[in-house]
Design an enzyme around this catalytic site. Structure first.
Site, PDB file in Angstrom:
ATOM      1  N   ASN A  45       0.713  -1.238   0.564  1.00  0.00           N
ATOM      2  CA  ASN A  45       0.056  -0.273   0.244  1.00  0.00           C
ATOM      3  C   ASN A  45       0.900   1.794   0.156  1.00  0.00           C
ATOM      4  O   ASN A  45       0.401   2.242  -0.544  1.00  0.00           O
ATOM      5  CB  ASN A  45      -0.898  -0.254   1.330  1.00  0.00           C
ATOM      6  N   GLU A  46       1.999   0.804   0.259  1.00  0.00           N
ATOM      7  CA  GLU A  46       2.989   1.828  -0.074  1.00  0.00           C
ATOM      8  C   GLU A  46       4.613   1.829   0.497  1.00  0.00           C
ATOM      9  O   GLU A  46       4.857   0.840   0.974  1.00  0.00           O
ATOM     10  CB  GLU A  46       3.320   3.042   1.877  1.00  0.00           C
ATOM     11  N   THR A  47       5.692   2.367   0.838  1.00  0.00           N
ATOM     12  CA  THR A  47       6.604   1.921   0.116  1.00  0.00           C
ATOM     13  C   THR A  47       7.711   3.796   0.157  1.00  0.00           C
ATOM     14  O   THR A  47       7.293   4.123  -0.170  1.00  0.00           O
ATOM     15  CB  THR A  47       7.090   1.329  -1.064  1.00  0.00           C
TER      16      THR A  47
END
Length: 300
Positions: A45-47
């Site tokens: 979902n996020e890096t």
């Protein structure tokens, strides 16, 4: 170039619970297009990409598979834990991070594990003027399942989300969001996510329950445990649920419906005309990933 990165699970002490985030350290030389491509390839979902800053201790950039975000709560908690694991925090009790949402302070409490507290931006709220019926349909529930007593509002402590109070926890088990419909319903903020909340909880120690459904622009469908939206929930709790609270600390649960349960601590302090918003959580290393060795497990 082989890029080494790490998967951490945030807002949990247990591997494969909470919210997974990709973490890349020493990211100063990685071009922005490569950051976006890598975030898309990894699919978290996020890096979070961690680099040097001239105005803070570190600079953090956050990418979903589809776009760069101004701020990410779980990506911050995970990144700070990674820095601690690599002995890059020098036992400091407070650091600052540079983000697109501004320079934010982080407090570090080392107990049996590292507890990370981040201050978010002052909460902002804007009334939702859209169609409640279309909104409930996009969530896969009926309009009469929405709260009659609490307002639906856009809220932000760094990222905008639509807070949707729901009467019963049972409704959350049946939600099947149609994310592609969100922009046509959220005409005031077409790129906002949708965050249903409820005062009923699975965990008796939690004060609020939530789910977080992503904007279709992000390239994901659901965020298991959301730091920025939890901060908004705390501010909503003090503003609308218990109107007039000048200070409160609550626990927010999320991820239960998808087997990724986690908990976020949220503290709200009234500071003159504004609300200071803080979230607290932990993170755990799941694995180290080489770009050409995606299943490499951590050693030791």
């Amino acid at each position: 170039m082989t890029i080494l990165l790490y998967q951490y699970d945030a807002f949990t002490k247990e591997i494969n619970k909470g919210n997974p985030a990709g973490i890349v350290l020493n990211a100063d030389t990685i071009p922005e297009t490569d950051m976006q491509n890598l975030a898309y390839k990894l699919g978290y979902n996020e890096t979070t990409f961690v680099g040097h800053s001239s105005i803070a201790d570190f600079k953090l950039r956050y990418f979903t598979p589809g776009q760069e975000m101004d701020l990410c709560g779980h990506g911050t908690i995970a990144a700070v834990q990674a820095l601690e694991d690599k002995d890059l925090l020098n036992q400091k009790e407070k650091i600052t991070i540079e983000t697109r949402a501004g320079v934010l302070p982080i407090w570090l409490a080392r107990r049996e594990t590292l507890y990370i507290t981040m201050q978010q931006n002052t909460a902002e709220f804007i009334e939702f003027t859209g169609d409640r019926s279309r909104l409930s349909q996009a969530l896969g529930i009926e309009a009469d399942e929405l709260s009659d007593d609490l307002p639906i509002v856009f809220g932000s402590t760094g990222n905008w989300t639509l807070i949707v109070p729901v009467k019963s926890l049972e409704s959350f088990l049946r939600m099947k969001p149609d994310n592609e419909r969100f922009p046509s319903i959220l005409t005031q903020m077409p790129k906002a996510s949708i965050h249903p909340i409820c005062s009923q909880t699975f965990n008796p120690n939690a004060d609020l329950h939530g789910r977080h459904f992503s904007s279709p622009y992000s390239g994901t469908e659901e965020d298991p445990v959301t730091g920025t939206a939890s901060g908004v929930m705390g501010a909503y709790y003090a503003t609308y649920i218990h109107e007039g609270l000048t200070e409160c600390s609550i626990s927010v649960e999320q991820g239960n419906e998808i087997g990724k349960s986690g908990m976020v601590g949220v503290t709200i302090k009234q500071n003159g005309p504004i609300q200071d918003v803080f979230i607290c959580g932990t993170a755990v290393l799941v694995k180290e990933i080489g770009e050409n060795a995606p299943n490499k497990e951590p050693q030791g």
